[in-house]
Design a protein around this motif. Sequence first.
Motif, mmCIF file in Angstrom:
data_model
loop_
_atom_site.group_PDB
_atom_site.id
_atom_site.type_symbol
_atom_site.label_atom_id
_atom_site.label_comp_id
_atom_site.label_asym_id
_atom_site.label_seq_id
_atom_site.Cartn_x
_atom_site.Cartn_y
_atom_site.Cartn_z
ATOM 1 N N UNK A 1 0.849 -1.122 -0.142
ATOM 2 C CA UNK A 1 -0.070 0.175 -0.012
ATOM 3 C C UNK A 1 0.940 1.323 -0.023
ATOM 4 N N UNK A 2 1.988 1.150 -0.432
ATOM 5 C CA UNK A 2 2.954 2.203 -0.589
ATOM 6 C C UNK A 2 3.273 2.535 -2.209
ATOM 7 N N UNK A 3 3.748 3.814 -2.457
ATOM 8 C CA UNK A 3 4.246 3.877 -3.676
ATOM 9 C C UNK A 3 5.331 2.981 -3.999
ATOM 10 N N UNK A 4 5.534 2.522 -5.254
ATOM 11 C CA UNK A 4 6.624 1.359 -5.464
ATOM 12 C C UNK A 4 8.011 2.017 -5.340
ATOM 13 N N UNK A 5 8.054 3.574 -5.539
ATOM 14 C CA UNK A 5 9.478 3.975 -5.236
ATOM 15 C C UNK A 5 9.697 4.517 -3.989
ATOM 16 N N UNK A 6 8.924 3.972 -2.947
ATOM 17 C CA UNK A 6 9.328 4.105 -1.639
ATOM 18 C C UNK A 6 10.298 3.335 -1.047
ATOM 19 N N UNK A 7 11.257 3.801 -0.412
ATOM 20 C CA UNK A 7 12.275 2.848 0.311
ATOM 21 C C UNK A 7 11.384 1.812 1.016
ATOM 22 N N UNK A 8 12.035 0.704 1.147
ATOM 23 C CA UNK A 8 11.510 -0.685 1.604
ATOM 24 C C UNK A 8 10.534 -1.116 1.186
ATOM 25 N N UNK A 9 9.616 -0.495 0.148
ATOM 26 C CA UNK A 9 8.590 -0.964 -0.528
ATOM 27 C C UNK A 9 8.933 -2.587 -1.103
ATOM 28 N N UNK A 10 10.357 -2.777 -1.504
ATOM 29 C CA UNK A 10 10.397 -4.091 -1.994
ATOM 30 C C UNK A 10 10.395 -5.138 -0.832
ATOM 31 N N UNK A 11 10.609 -4.943 0.447
ATOM 32 C CA UNK A 11 10.287 -5.901 1.542
ATOM 33 C C UNK A 11 9.009 -6.614 1.382
ATOM 34 N N UNK A 12 8.125 -6.060 0.891
ATOM 35 C CA UNK A 12 6.723 -6.582 1.121
ATOM 36 C C UNK A 12 6.698 -7.895 0.024
ATOM 37 N N UNK A 13 7.278 -7.277 -1.311
ATOM 38 C CA UNK A 13 7.179 -8.243 -2.529
ATOM 39 C C UNK A 13 8.323 -9.743 -2.128
ATOM 40 N N UNK A 14 9.337 -9.168 -1.302
ATOM 41 C CA UNK A 14 10.197 -10.247 -1.102
ATOM 42 C C UNK A 14 9.733 -11.217 0.123
ATOM 43 N N UNK A 15 8.915 -10.729 1.136
ATOM 44 C CA UNK A 15 8.516 -11.661 1.928
ATOM 45 C C UNK A 15 7.367 -12.323 1.516
ATOM 46 N N UNK A 16 6.348 -11.636 0.796
ATOM 47 C CA UNK A 16 5.320 -12.458 0.255
ATOM 48 C C UNK A 16 5.567 -13.467 -0.696
ATOM 49 N N UNK A 17 6.453 -13.166 -1.412
ATOM 50 C CA UNK A 17 6.850 -13.999 -2.741
ATOM 51 C C UNK A 17 7.590 -15.459 -2.126
ATOM 52 N N UNK A 18 8.645 -15.108 -0.854
ATOM 53 C CA UNK A 18 9.269 -15.989 -0.339
ATOM 54 C C UNK A 18 8.379 -16.938 0.365
ATOM 55 N N UNK A 19 7.211 -16.470 1.059
ATOM 56 C CA UNK A 19 6.241 -17.056 1.437
ATOM 57 C C UNK A 19 5.618 -17.935 0.759
ATOM 58 N N UNK A 20 5.114 -17.741 -0.465
ATOM 59 C CA UNK A 20 4.728 -18.283 -1.608
ATOM 60 C C UNK A 20 5.481 -19.500 -1.977
ATOM 61 N N UNK A 21 6.616 -19.569 -1.749
ATOM 62 C CA UNK A 21 7.293 -20.561 -2.181
ATOM 63 C C UNK A 21 7.995 -21.575 -1.310
ATOM 64 N N UNK A 22 7.550 -20.984 0.166
ATOM 65 C CA UNK A 22 7.735 -21.896 1.224
ATOM 66 C C UNK A 22 6.316 -22.426 1.780
ATOM 67 N N UNK A 23 5.464 -21.700 1.642
ATOM 68 C CA UNK A 23 4.143 -22.226 2.169
ATOM 69 C C UNK A 23 2.762 -22.168 1.235
ATOM 70 N N UNK A 24 3.078 -21.831 0.060
ATOM 71 C CA UNK A 24 1.764 -21.383 -1.080
ATOM 72 C C UNK A 24 1.274 -20.327 -0.223
ATOM 73 N N UNK A 25 0.226 -19.838 -0.864
ATOM 74 C CA UNK A 25 -0.846 -19.094 -0.468
ATOM 75 C C UNK A 25 -2.211 -19.512 -0.124
ATOM 76 N N UNK A 26 -2.292 -20.340 0.955
ATOM 77 C CA UNK A 26 -3.417 -20.975 1.202
ATOM 78 C C UNK A 26 -4.599 -20.152 1.593
ATOM 79 N N UNK A 27 -5.831 -20.628 1.865
ATOM 80 C CA UNK A 27 -6.862 -20.194 2.689
ATOM 81 C C UNK A 27 -7.890 -21.217 3.366
ATOM 82 N N UNK A 28 -8.600 -20.705 4.080
ATOM 83 C CA UNK A 28 -9.157 -21.620 5.184
ATOM 84 C C UNK A 28 -10.371 -22.198 4.575
#
Length: 477
Positions: free
Chosen positions: A187-214
Amino acid sequence: MPSKYDAIIIGSGSNGIAAAIRLQEKGLQTAIFEQAATPGGATRTSELTLPGFKHDVGSAILPLGLASPFFRKLPLAQYGLEWVHPEVAYAHPFEDGTAYACYKDLARTAAQLGEDEQAYLKLFGSLLSDWSKIDNDLLGPIGIPDHPLAFMKFGLKAMPSAQMLANHYFKNERTKVFFYGSAAHSTLPLTNIASASFGLVLTTGAHKYNWPFPKGGAGNFTAALLEHYRSLGGELFLNNPVIDVRDLPNAYAYLFDLTPRQLLRIKGLNFNSLYRNRMENYKYGAGVFKMDWALSEPIPFSSEKCRKAGTIHIGFSKEEIEESEKEIHKNNISGTPYVLVAQHSPFDITRAPEGKHTAWAYIHVPNGSTIDYSGVIENQIERAAPGFKDTILARSKMNTFDLQEFDPNLIGGDINGGKQDITQLFTRPIVKLSPYSTPDPRAYICSSSTPPGGGVHGMCGFHAAEKALHDHFKELM
Ligand SMILES: Cc1cc2nc3c(=O)[nH]c(=O)nc-3n(C[C@H](O)[C@H](O)[C@H](O)COP(=O)(O)OP(=O)(O)OC[C@H]3O[C@@H](n4cnc5c(N)ncnc54)[C@H](O)[C@@H]3O)c2cc1C
């Protein structure tokens, strides 16, 4: 109701329940007081459109619920929780009808990316192998990391903007767009410092756990947490808005699953003016405009990869997504916004009457906006799925005001309990040795306005409970 508890938790969102479970499992007697008639905060399921169509009113895809170092240890399957894993964690469609898919399988994902294959493998392969060393620190307050080297390696990649990271690692426009899809969850402009962190955490999470739902709805996650909490002896009081802490039974500790603005309104708390002033300066982020649909058939995405995905990120070029996320912070909305879509019913038949389907989506909008953006959202989905509009049987729309009515923590439609920029990412709600404690020695804050912030992971609640245990019940630690 007993006149005394060891601890009382105000608010039954995923963080409030996590705090309550943590304290209860240590042998304390606790109770949760919730203002709404149904528990769960922004993790609830409801028939928003037509009878028999189950929609997740707030959170819908819960990878952090599965990955959370606290939740993953709880026996939630015993209480009916079943995870549904779509074959594709998330997909990103392009205008020519093709798409990229993020599979749990890293190599299969990278294999689609042509000349960016090796760069993708290098970037996410190293994060994936370090994940179990850094997940506890990433999902907690700032401190000395358990594995400083691995944490520093992550930090160096996470600090730049999403734009810088994408340009540094990838050559192809499409790979950059694919990365933007997950980074834009910030929810930040993609030019903002540290906005990369969300993509890294969420995508690594997808490769580790998938993106499941209940299965059956995000509300079933809340239901399983509460069943477990009750099995430990915990109590829940619904329809109990807390206005004055002096109206509650006595307790050694009160843990508030509220954001700073709400906490400051609670009477009977002993906060000094310095703390009040600093909390008043807490920043809220962009809001969202949320839609749900009852459909006659699944969304007719042109790409099969999208049809197999639980989450679909829509934004047809780098510029389109950049523009969309930049405009919000100028109090504007682009005509072709970045849209986050989730579909459950193709993988979970319990979500809709036989043969029918549901879909869920939102876009980021200026905080407090009351404009109806349903037209632009449906137009964007139609570009990826021609014929989508013809499948709509009924729709639900929630602007930022409706969302705050549904859950008072969603201030101005902010779904993360406050802006998650570099100034508030690890040091929310204020810079302080323990962000969970307050100047009132009985009062703690346990909502997503504390580290690690938004998402259904319960780690804000867990860390707040640990702090209360440390302060009042040291012998139990
Ligand atoms: C539309 C939307 C989509 C989202 N999508 C996702 C997603 O897909 N995946 C994901 O991980 N996260 C998602 N999120 C974010 C996630 O839902 C939140 O980060 C999470 O719910 C925060 O939990 P919490 O316990 O901090 O607060 P909340 O869930 O907001 O709970 C706070 C609780 O406190 C109660 N309360 C407030 N004031 C009082 C009072 N005075 N007295 C008593 N009770 C009170 C409220 O009624 C509420 O039940 C989404 C959120 C929204 C709104």
